[in-house]
Design a protein around this motif. Structure first.
Motif, PDB file in Angstrom:
ATOM      1  N   THR A   1       0.840  -1.196   0.000  1.00 50.38           N
ATOM      2  CA  THR A   1       0.000   0.000   0.000  1.00 50.38           C
ATOM      3  C   THR A   1       0.874   1.244   0.000  1.00 50.38           C
ATOM      4  N   SER A   2       0.292   2.354  -0.403  1.00 49.00           N
ATOM      5  CA  SER A   2       1.009   3.619  -0.364  1.00 49.00           C
ATOM      6  C   SER A   2       0.667   4.399   0.902  1.00 49.00           C
ATOM      7  N   LYS A   3      -0.222   3.881   1.731  1.00 50.60           N
ATOM      8  CA  LYS A   3      -0.631   4.568   2.957  1.00 50.60           C
ATOM      9  C   LYS A   3      -0.150   3.780   4.175  1.00 50.60           C
ATOM     10  N   THR A   4       0.654   4.417   5.001  1.00 48.37           N
ATOM     11  CA  THR A   4       1.216   3.720   6.165  1.00 48.37           C
ATOM     12  C   THR A   4       0.132   3.308   7.153  1.00 48.37           C
ATOM     13  N   SER A   5      -0.916   4.103   7.312  1.00 47.65           N
ATOM     14  CA  SER A   5      -1.979   3.735   8.254  1.00 47.65           C
ATOM     15  C   SER A   5      -2.696   2.473   7.787  1.00 47.65           C
ATOM     16  N   THR A   6      -2.862   2.326   6.481  1.00 47.45           N
ATOM     17  CA  THR A   6      -3.474   1.117   5.931  1.00 47.45           C
ATOM     18  C   THR A   6      -2.579  -0.086   6.179  1.00 47.45           C
ATOM     19  N   MET A   7      -1.265   0.089   6.008  1.00 48.44           N
ATOM     20  CA  MET A   7      -0.338  -1.026   6.206  1.00 48.44           C
ATOM     21  C   MET A   7      -0.379  -1.515   7.646  1.00 48.44           C
ATOM     22  N   GLU A   8      -0.355  -0.611   8.610  1.00 51.00           N
ATOM     23  CA  GLU A   8      -0.398  -1.028  10.011  1.00 51.00           C
ATOM     24  C   GLU A   8      -1.671  -1.823  10.288  1.00 51.00           C
ATOM     25  N   LYS A   9      -2.796  -1.359   9.781  1.00 53.08           N
ATOM     26  CA  LYS A   9      -4.081  -2.052   9.970  1.00 53.08           C
ATOM     27  C   LYS A   9      -4.020  -3.450   9.359  1.00 53.08           C
ATOM     28  N   GLU A  10      -3.510  -3.559   8.123  1.00 49.31           N
ATOM     29  CA  GLU A  10      -3.435  -4.849   7.447  1.00 49.31           C
ATOM     30  C   GLU A  10      -2.465  -5.801   8.148  1.00 49.31           C
ATOM     31  N   MET A  11      -1.351  -5.272   8.675  1.00 50.89           N
ATOM     32  CA  MET A  11      -0.406  -6.125   9.402  1.00 50.89           C
ATOM     33  C   MET A  11      -1.058  -6.691  10.664  1.00 50.89           C
ATOM     34  N   ASN A  12      -1.814  -5.873  11.376  1.00 53.01           N
ATOM     35  CA  ASN A  12      -2.470  -6.350  12.593  1.00 53.01           C
ATOM     36  C   ASN A  12      -3.596  -7.333  12.283  1.00 53.01           C
ATOM     37  N   GLU A  13      -4.278  -7.152  11.155  1.00 53.19           N
ATOM     38  CA  GLU A  13      -5.281  -8.133  10.728  1.00 53.19           C
ATOM     39  C   GLU A  13      -4.625  -9.472  10.400  1.00 53.19           C
ATOM     40  N   ALA A  14      -3.485  -9.426   9.706  1.00 49.65           N
ATOM     41  CA  ALA A  14      -2.753 -10.657   9.385  1.00 49.65           C
ATOM     42  C   ALA A  14      -2.237 -11.322  10.665  1.00 49.65           C
TER      43      ALA A  14
END
Length: 186
Positions: free
Chosen positions: A30-43
């Motif tokens: 992703t190009s958005k860091t906030s999205t990446m943190e959310k996706e990492m925690n979901e994973a």
């Protein structure tokens, strides 16, 4: 002899020596860091743990942060992740110190072009709920490699070890070497 080999393999499997763990991977981009943190925690909630990070231009997605997560055949503890991103070394150090106080550990870093047109250093941090060890972090930035060794040795004398290094472009147009150092408090 043909019968003994399968029996030996069954014996090795029975004691857990025949096959190592297997892994399943999940790629997040992703190009958005906030999205990446959310996706990492979901994973992480699905049993995945951090495996690697890079930032840059991908073929289809433009400038992105790409994180690879892995899940082993044995279940991992539900870990929590923070992705910190900033173009200012002082801000990153402040955010890493706060995360270290919460028990987060440094895992990796990269530099990427943010959606807002600037180059940012992104740092991935992880907290294992089974280990609440507080950590200390120090960041050093220099534009002169000639002084870097001296600065690293001074930090090393205080018990800090080098965790990562990145070349980052400053807002003033120059390049600086950003060293991330950490230690466990005494």
């Amino acid at each position: 002899m043909h019968i003994a080999l399968p029996c030996a393999l069954l014996l090795l499997e029975a004691v857990g020596l025949a096959a190592g763990p297997s892994y399943e991977y999940k790629l997040l981009a992703t190009s958005k860091t906030s999205t990446m943190e959310k996706e990492m925690n979901e994973a992480a909630a699905e049993g995945y743990v951090f495996s690697g990070v890079m930032g840059g231009e991908t073929a289809a997605g433009g400038n992105e942060v790409v994180v690879v997560m892995r899940r082993a055949s044995e279940k991992a503890a539900n870990r929590k992740y923070k992705l910190l991103a900033t173009s200012k070394t002082s801000t990153m150090e402040k955010e890493m110190r706060a995360a270290g106080d919460e028990g987060y550990a440094y895992l990796g870093q990269t530099v990427f072009q943010s959606m807002f047109g600037g180059r940012e250093v992104a740092v991935i941090m992880e907290r294992d709920p089974e280990s609440a060890v507080r950590r200390e972090y120090r960041l050093q930035a220099t534009s002169r490699t000639s002084t870097m060794e001296k600065e690293l040795n001074e930090a090393g004398a205080d018990g800090f070890r080098l965790l990562g290094i990145t070349v980052s472009k400053t807002k003033f147009g120059g390049n600086e070497l950003v060293s991330i150092l950490g230690r466990d408090p005494q």
